[in-house]
Each structure stands twice: as C-alpha cells, then as structure tokens.
Design a protein around this motif. Structure first.
Motif, mmCIF file in Angstrom:
data_model
loop_
_atom_site.group_PDB
_atom_site.id
_atom_site.type_symbol
_atom_site.label_atom_id
_atom_site.label_comp_id
_atom_site.label_asym_id
_atom_site.label_seq_id
_atom_site.Cartn_x
_atom_site.Cartn_y
_atom_site.Cartn_z
ATOM 1 N N UNK A 1 0.809 -1.207 0.000
ATOM 2 C CA UNK A 1 0.000 0.000 0.000
ATOM 3 C C UNK A 1 0.843 1.258 0.000
ATOM 4 N N UNK A 2 0.150 2.402 -0.097
ATOM 5 C CA UNK A 2 0.823 3.699 -0.064
ATOM 6 C C UNK A 2 0.702 4.282 1.332
ATOM 7 N N UNK A 3 1.841 4.506 1.957
ATOM 8 C CA UNK A 3 1.847 5.009 3.322
ATOM 9 C C UNK A 3 1.974 6.524 3.334
ATOM 10 N N UNK A 4 1.436 7.125 4.371
ATOM 11 C CA UNK A 4 1.562 8.557 4.577
ATOM 12 C C UNK A 4 3.014 8.894 4.904
ATOM 13 N N UNK A 5 3.545 9.909 4.239
ATOM 14 C CA UNK A 5 4.917 10.332 4.525
ATOM 15 C C UNK A 5 4.905 11.245 5.747
ATOM 16 N N UNK A 6 5.526 10.855 6.865
ATOM 17 C CA UNK A 6 5.509 11.688 8.071
ATOM 18 C C UNK A 6 6.295 12.980 7.865
ATOM 19 N N UNK A 7 5.835 14.033 8.532
ATOM 20 C CA UNK A 7 6.522 15.320 8.457
ATOM 21 C C UNK A 7 7.573 15.423 9.556
ATOM 22 N N UNK A 8 8.181 16.581 9.667
ATOM 23 C CA UNK A 8 9.231 16.779 10.660
ATOM 24 C C UNK A 8 8.659 16.717 12.074
ATOM 25 N N UNK A 9 9.409 16.156 13.008
ATOM 26 C CA UNK A 9 8.920 16.054 14.394
ATOM 27 C C UNK A 9 8.671 17.433 15.012
ATOM 28 N N UNK A 10 7.687 17.488 15.881
ATOM 29 C CA UNK A 10 7.369 18.711 16.609
ATOM 30 C C UNK A 10 7.761 18.598 18.073
ATOM 31 N N UNK A 11 7.403 17.476 18.687
ATOM 32 C CA UNK A 11 7.732 17.240 20.095
ATOM 33 C C UNK A 11 7.717 15.737 20.353
ATOM 34 N N UNK A 12 8.538 15.305 21.306
ATOM 35 C CA UNK A 12 8.622 13.888 21.677
ATOM 36 C C UNK A 12 8.957 12.998 20.489
ATOM 37 N N UNK A 13 9.601 13.573 19.487
ATOM 38 C CA UNK A 13 9.979 12.815 18.308
ATOM 39 C C UNK A 13 8.837 12.533 17.365
ATOM 40 N N UNK A 14 7.686 13.187 17.553
ATOM 41 C CA UNK A 14 6.511 12.936 16.725
ATOM 42 C C UNK A 14 6.131 14.174 15.924
ATOM 43 N N UNK A 15 5.734 13.992 14.660
ATOM 44 C CA UNK A 15 5.175 15.100 13.878
ATOM 45 C C UNK A 15 3.853 15.561 14.497
ATOM 46 N N UNK A 16 3.372 16.762 14.126
ATOM 47 C CA UNK A 16 2.145 17.302 14.742
ATOM 48 C C UNK A 16 0.941 16.365 14.670
ATOM 49 N N UNK A 17 0.686 15.782 13.504
ATOM 50 C CA UNK A 17 -0.492 14.919 13.348
ATOM 51 C C UNK A 17 -0.371 13.673 14.212
#
Length: 311
Positions: free
Chosen positions: A57-73
């Motif tokens: 399948x086609x996976x969502x490309x994660x964006x740059x981390x915002x906090x705790x190593x996680x992107x905003x979404x």
C-alpha cells in the motif's frame, strides 16, 4: 430462551455486581497504561507506514517532528490515546464500584488497544489517512471537538452519578440529575462521541460513521434487552420506561424504528461502497445528530450500546 441469551444475561448481571476488585482494577490500569506506551512506540517508529508499504500500500509520509519525536499529526493521535486512557484509568480508580474480574479487565483493555491500533494504522494509510495540511484544516477539528465533548460528558456525568449514589439514603435509587437530566444514559453517549471523534481524526468522517454505527448497532441488538432485564429487577416499570429516554406520551416503538432506520441507512451507504462524498454526508448527519442529542432527551436511544460500564 436459548442457552446463549441466558449466558449473556448471566454475564451482564455478573458485571453489575458491587464489591472490591483490586486485582481486576490493577490489571486494567496496567494494561491501559501500557497501551499508551505501545501507541507511542508504533507512532514514533512509523510501524503503521512500514507495515502498509510491506503489504503493497501507499503510506503517509511523516513530516518533521514537533515534540517527543513525533510530527504534529501523529502527536495529536498519541494525545488522544493518552486522554482516553487517562479517562478510563480515572474511572477505574476513583469511580467504579463494580466487581471487576482480571479476565474481564484484560478483555476490555485489549478491546481498547485494538481500536486505538486500528485507528493508528488507518491514519498511516494514504487511502484513509485524515492527515491535514495543518491541524486546523479538514475535519480534524471536528474530530477533536467530538472527542473533547465526549470525554467531558462521560467523565462529568459519572462523577455526578457517583456522588449521588454515595450520598446517604440514595442506595439503589436512579439518578436523573446533572447531565443525566438531559438523557438517562448520557455517559454512553459521551463514550460514543469520543470514540467517533478519535476515528474522525485518524481516518475522516466515513470511518467515524462506521465506528458510531457499530456502537449504535450493539445498542440496538444487545444492550437494550440486557439493560431492560437488569432495570426490571431493580426499579419499577415506570422507571424502566424512563430509562428508554423517551419523553412522556411519545411512542417507544416509533422512536426505536426511526433510529434503527437511520443506523441501517449508514451501514448500507458504507457497505455499498458509495463514493466518499455520499458516505461523508451520511457521516456528517450521524455525527451532528449525536452531538445535538447529547443536549436533548433521548440521546440514549441511539448511543447506549457502548461496552457497559463506560468503556
């Protein structure tokens, strides 16, 4: 009566027994706490995206981390898992006075982990993800509002009921004050709202509608008969009628048929594979009815089918 309904009724009555449950509560609190860590690991490691790619399948490309190593979404999705666990842990530790067997506690915790993980996987799949250009775009704010409203309704209503039940002279009396003055099972409505909101954030309005319809279907085909029998064993027939959440003089059958027709229409729209616009329109109608219904009499006619006990 067949063996299956009898066994289900016995199970339901068993879950309503009052008494201490240190082992069951400890089991549930531990497993719900571990789920928060699991969801964080899955999001941080992009497990969902890697799994989807492995399956072709086609996976969502994660964006740059915002906090705790996680992107905003992804950070928002983890916050929803954290908030839901905190609510349920609070209920278990401070409000629940039912006997909570360890096996039952583990099953309920596993059910919540399954739903959270399914939401996470759908949020990582390009075909279903509701990832916005910004957290204030798309239907993500709708999901967040539904989640917040549901957590508020479920938590506050249960606190109000618990205070009433523990007051001298109120043992076995039904509570119709506070938020329960708007609907006799408004805590169930709160659960369904926040579960639907969680689903909307992760995979949009169609998935939110499926989750809401699933819970409503459980209400229509399981919870009503069980609750009616339990109610008849504890309070008068008049109060059992009031539990239905129907205004005095209105037709119970008409209300139930109307809600069943609506739920079936949503299921047909999703099951028939209609275009996203048609399903989204049905989803908006469903979720708006749910949100407004929290503030009017009869919400429980649609929403009382969540897993009993506020889960």
């Amino acid at each position: 009566m067949s063996a299956k309904p009898e066994a289900e009724q016995d199970w339901f009555l068993k879950t309503r027994r009052k008494g201490p449950a240190p082992a069951g509560k400890a089991t549930f609190i531990l497993l719900r706490s571990l789920d928060v860590l699991l969801q964080y690991y899955l999001l941080r490691s992009n497990f969902g995206g890697r799994l989807i790619q492995r399956l072709g399948g086609t996976a969502l490309a994660p964006s740059a981390p915002l906090a705790l190593g996680l992107p905003p979404y992804q950070l928002l999705i983890w916050a929803l898992s954290l908030g839901s666990a905190a609510k349920q842990i609070f209920w278990t530790a401070r409000i629940s006075d039912n006997v909570f067997e360890p096996g039952f506690a583990a099953a309920i915790a596993a059910y919540n982990t399954l739903l959270n993980t399914l939401n996470l996987l759908l949020s990582a799949w390009g075909a279903t993800s509701n990832a916005p250009d910004g957290l204030l775009s798309g239907t993500v704010p709708v999901g967040v509002l539904l989640f917040a409203l549901g957590i508020y309704l479920e938590t506050v209503s249960e606190i109000q009921r618990s205070a009433f039940k523990h007051a001298p002279g109120n043992k076995d009396k039904p509570f119709s004050g506070g938020l329960f003055g708007y609907a006799t099972n408004i805590n169930y409505g709160g659960y369904t709202l926040w579960r639907a909101g969680y689903a909307v954030v992760c995979a949009g309005l169609p998935w939110g509608a499926v989750v809401a319809a699933w819970l409503a279907g459980d209400f229509c085909f399981r919870a009503i008969p069980l609750m009616e029998k339990y109610c008849q064993g504890r309070v008068s027939p008049a109060l059992c009628f009031a539990w239905k959440g129907v205004a005095a003089g209105s037709g119970v059958d008409d209300v139930e048929k109307g809600e069943l027709t609506f739920v079936r229409a949503v299921w047909r729209a999703v099951g028939a594979g209609k275009d996203e616009g048609a399903v989204s329109a049905a989803a908006v109608d469903l979720l708006m009815r749910m949100a407004v219904g929290c503030l009017v009499e009869g919400l429980d006619q649609l929403l009382a089918g969540c897993v009993d006990g506020g889960f």
